[in-house]
Design an enzyme around this catalytic site. Structure first.
Site, short mmCIF file in Angstrom:
data_model
loop_
_atom_site.label_atom_id
_atom_site.label_comp_id
_atom_site.label_asym_id
_atom_site.label_seq_id
_atom_site.Cartn_x
_atom_site.Cartn_y
_atom_site.Cartn_z
CE LYS A 165 79.19 68.06 5.48
NZ LYS A 165 77.93 67.37 5.18
CE LYS A 265 72.17 66.57 0.71
NZ LYS A 265 73.30 65.86 1.37
MG MG Z 1 74.08 66.01 5.39
#
Ligand code: MG
Length: 368
Positions: A165, A265
């Site tokens: 990240k 997702k």
């Molecule tokens: Mg992502």
């Protein structure tokens, strides 16, 4: 088969450690998950889970999910849970949008479809066998040293694919992170730089055109248009995540002609029915996919892995097991687990995960 009763369970999930993403803008300590149990008149029951990643990552939160279920659930009683396209249309008519709240209902109905057919979901989604799906880590934003330490820890647990990240307003800091992590990777390892919308296009271009890394870059900027602008001007392949919600968003992304992949997702797009539709579109247009859920326990992870395992290998990238970040396990030992760096769905009918009230506690709402 008719839906006779819908139970809703609130599951508090503390994370093993505080999790920072999007350049430190978003910090999450615990997840507010919701399990849904659908009981039918023939004795079969199905389970689903909806778990936003905290309340700041996407326009979704646990209390909102359960408030939406309060609107949706009564419209489903007496209907056949196997008629999933119809059920989704009923939910859309009852409550437009709110896709994340429809996902646990859709998941529980798929569990019932599998149980009624005595087939695991990977087969109903088109798979021939329970293919092992490689796992990928998720390394929170931190100093270069802390992120390298996170990769080394993940490596010891069997991870060979990583997601780091990044994101922030100081391009130099992200360049430093990328260079340090690239240097620390060992042969056979792969990484994606996940920005979680934190960069402006200008910072994205500055960072990505300064580093030697040609790894995937995920959701560099807030909007589809900004991400497309970046994708046209960098060497790295770019994939999209948070800016994709409904099927139309995916069509718009495809029309730009500049993206190489997507995240699929179920909770973000409204459930397995819609996720499968998007998965099939992605295969047709040649996108690579990470198929995993937004968050949750091994219940939500297992549902996503049924879809991943039924997806042809050239289009499938590794999947992230969200439950790996959670400090307690309300479905102990069940569902997909890290086995030497892979997740393997079982051959049990449906999802293959059956929660019990000893671990979930009593329902917070019941519709019958
Ligand atoms: Mg992502």
């Amino acid at each position: 088969m008719k839906i006779r009763r819908i139970g809703v369970y609130r599951i508090d999930l503390p994370l093993k450690e505080s999790y920072s993403l999007s350049g430190g803008r978003l910090v999450t300590e615990r997840l507010d998950s919701t399990f849904v149990r659908i009981e039918t008149d023939c004795g079969l029951e199905g389970w689903g889970e909806g778990c936003p990643w905290g309340h700041s990552y996407l326009p979704a939160h646990g209390q909102g999910l359960r408030a939406s279920l309060d609107v949706l659930a009564p419209s489903l009683l007496g209907r056949d849970p196997r008629s999933l396209d119809t059920l989704n249309r009923v939910m859309d008519a009852r409550l437009p949008g709110h896709l994340y709240a429809k996902s646990p209902i859709d998941m529980a109905c798929w569990d019932l479809v599998g149980k009624a057919a005595a087939e695991p979901l990977w087969r109903l989604f088109g798979g021939e066998e329970p293919v092992p799906v490689e796992i990928n880590s998720s390394i929170p934003t931190g100093t270069p040293e802390a992120m390298v330490a996170g990769i080394e820890r993940a490596r010891r647990e069997g991870y060979r694919v990583h997601s780091a990240k990044l994101g922030g307003h100081d391009a130099a800091v992200d360049i430093e992170r990328i260079d340090a992590i690239e240097d620390a990777l060992v042969t056979g390892e792969h990484i994606t730089w996940d920005i979680n919308r934190a960069w402006t296009p200008a910072i994205a271009l500055e960072v990505l055109n300064s580093v030697s890394s040609t790894a995937w870059v995920e959701q560099p900027c807030e909007t589809l248009e900004q991400c497309a602008m970046v994708a046209r001007k960098v060497r790295q392949p770019v994939l999209l995540d948070e800016c994709l919600h409904d099927f139309h968003d995916h069509l718009l992304a495809w029309r730009t002609g500049v993206f190489a992949g997507i995240k699929v997702k179920p909770n973000r797009v409204g459930g397995l029915t819609r996720a499968r539709r998007i998965r099939d579109l992605a295969i047709d247009v040649g996108w690579k996919m990470h198929i995993e859920d937004v968050g949750g326990t091994a219940l939500a992870d297992t549902a996503a892995i049924h879809l991943a395992a039924s997806t042809p290998q050239p289009y499938r990238m590794a999947s992230w097991p969200a439950h790996d970040h959670i400090a307690w396990d309300p479905v102990p030992g069940q569902g997909v687990r890290n086995r030497g760096g892979f997740l393997v769905p079982t051959g049990h009918p449906g999802l293959g995960v059956v929660p019990d009230e000893e671990h979930t506690g009593p329902p917070v709402a019941v519709y019958s």
